[in-house]
Every structure is written in C-alpha cells, then in structure tokens.
Design a protein around this motif. Sequence first.
Motif, short mmCIF file in Angstrom:
data_model
loop_
_atom_site.label_atom_id
_atom_site.label_comp_id
_atom_site.label_asym_id
_atom_site.label_seq_id
_atom_site.Cartn_x
_atom_site.Cartn_y
_atom_site.Cartn_z
N ALA A 96 0.84 -1.21 0.00
CA ALA A 96 0.00 0.00 0.00
C ALA A 96 0.87 1.26 0.00
O ALA A 96 0.62 2.20 -0.76
CB ALA A 96 -0.93 -0.01 1.22
N TYR A 100 1.38 3.91 -3.15
CA TYR A 100 1.10 5.32 -2.87
C TYR A 100 2.29 6.19 -3.24
O TYR A 100 2.13 7.22 -3.90
CB TYR A 100 0.76 5.49 -1.39
CG TYR A 100 0.48 6.93 -1.01
CD1 TYR A 100 -0.76 7.51 -1.30
CD2 TYR A 100 1.45 7.71 -0.39
CE1 TYR A 100 -1.01 8.84 -0.98
CE2 TYR A 100 1.20 9.04 -0.07
CZ TYR A 100 -0.03 9.59 -0.36
OH TYR A 100 -0.27 10.91 -0.05
N TRP A 112 -4.72 8.24 -0.96
CA TRP A 112 -4.45 7.46 0.25
C TRP A 112 -5.62 6.56 0.62
O TRP A 112 -5.44 5.48 1.19
CB TRP A 112 -4.11 8.40 1.41
CG TRP A 112 -3.80 7.68 2.69
CD1 TRP A 112 -4.46 7.74 3.86
CD2 TRP A 112 -2.73 6.74 2.90
NE1 TRP A 112 -3.88 6.93 4.80
CE2 TRP A 112 -2.81 6.30 4.23
CE3 TRP A 112 -1.71 6.24 2.08
CZ2 TRP A 112 -1.92 5.38 4.77
CZ3 TRP A 112 -0.82 5.32 2.62
CH2 TRP A 112 -0.92 4.91 3.95
N CYS A 115 -5.25 3.21 -1.08
CA CYS A 115 -4.15 2.43 -0.48
C CYS A 115 -4.56 1.91 0.89
O CYS A 115 -4.23 0.77 1.27
CB CYS A 115 -2.89 3.30 -0.37
SG CYS A 115 -2.28 3.87 -1.96
N LEU A 185 -6.52 -1.57 -7.11
CA LEU A 185 -6.56 -1.71 -5.66
C LEU A 185 -7.95 -2.15 -5.19
O LEU A 185 -8.06 -3.00 -4.30
CB LEU A 185 -6.17 -0.38 -5.00
CG LEU A 185 -4.68 -0.01 -5.05
CD1 LEU A 185 -4.48 1.43 -4.66
CD2 LEU A 185 -3.87 -0.94 -4.16
#
Length: 262
Positions: A96, A100, A112, A115, A185
């Motif tokens: 993550a 990012y 963010w 992530c 994601l």
Amino acid sequence: MERINQKIQLSKQKLKALPFRKIAPNIVTLLALCAGVTSIRYSIQADWAKAVICVFVAAFFDLLDGRVARMLKGSTKFGAELDSLSDCISFGVAPAIMIYQWTMFDLPKFGWFFCLLLSVGMAMRLARFNTMLEEEPQPEYWNHFFVGVPAPAAAALVMMPIMISFDFPELNWLVRSNAFCAVLLVIVTFLMVSRIPTFSTKKLKVPTYLMMPLMLIVALFASFIITQPWLTLGIMTVLYAISIPVGVIVFLHEKKEFLSRQ
C-alpha cells in the motif's frame, strides 16, 4: 495442593527451555516480517526494484515457515498469530505504501483512501482466516482451494504495474495512471475479502511421471528469474490473475461432483 505445586513446577520448566523445532518457524516468520518492513524503507527512498524484491522475499519466507512448522511438528498458536501479523505488514501495509509513493500520492484527497482500502482488506482477510481455523472443517471440494486471493498473491497483483514499468517504460501512461491503480486496488481488495475460490497447492500431489518435466520447468523458471526477473515475475502474476476465473470453474465442477455423490 500437591498437584497444584507439581503443575506450577512443570509450567516453570516449560518456560525455561523450548525445543528448537518450536522456535525455528517463528525465526522464518520474523525474517519475512523484516523483509516486509525493509520494503517500506525502500519505498520511502523511491528505490522501487529493491522494494518489490523485499516483498517477494517476504513471500518466500511466508511460504517456507508453514512448511518448516509442519516438517518439524513445531506449529504453535503463537506462531500462527505472529504469521498473520507479519503477513498484514508485508503484504498489506508495504504494498500500500509502495503504490502510494509510486503514483497514488498524485491523486488529491483520494489517493491514500485506495491504499488504505488494501491494508484494511488484508487485515480483514487474515482475521477471517484465523477464525476459519477454529470452525468446522470445510467440505472435501475445498481441499485444493483458498477462500479468496491469498495475501502474497494479492501483494503481487498490486505490484504488477510497477513490475511492468521496469521492462516496458513506454506503458507508464497506463500502468502509472491514478485511475488504473485505483481500480486495481479496489479489485484486489474485493478478491481478498470475497469467498471466491482460488487454486491452492498445499495439498497438491504430483504424479511420479511428471516429476522430470516439473524439474525442467523449475530449472527454466530459475534461469528466467536470473536473466529476465521483472518480465518473468510479471508474466507469472498475469498468469495467476488468469487462473482465478479458471479456478472458479474447476471449483464449481468439483462441488457438483461431490454433491452428486451424496
């Protein structure tokens, strides 16, 4: 009273010394954790190649610790909990932060969030895995399947755009775009927490007549890893992604056969 004193003495003796077979799997798990945390360091330094390598090293140790525990008969509840915490950091937090730092920081406000979604999904998956161990055994047709995408595979899928960019920088406009990575994601997080069956090799048995071809394939894989590491790992990750719908079809077939025998 005498029995209580004997139990206290026995518990003290157990705390004074532990057999190495109980400690060895935990050492391997800690190596995986160290690799995962080191990946975070390299991500902060924008050293993407080393960051990706550290996650794959963590995956290797994660694959190894369970085998070591079963081989030495050193499985413990402490080891199982430590393994889950290590997986959460190595395959949930480290990728993550990597994705990012690589591109999602450029997506105002929402970068963010996507992530964070991956890390939360990883924690939920591992929590579900731990609770499933305490439940009744799953039906026979689940023997060769995981429930959802396992943690190391999910991390590899998230890092796939970074690996593609190493060998194909001309595709950066696609794989490094915020929209592409955000969708990736979300999809990976869904696959982790879902109950979609995915292939597992834990109980896979290889027929003796396939041993030599398998050894040749392993040798070829090792040579490709040395000569073309990113292309090889990228292709393996893409093939795994393709195997997910195939696994669902095979699972439904095995489930239908199992129910027809009941």
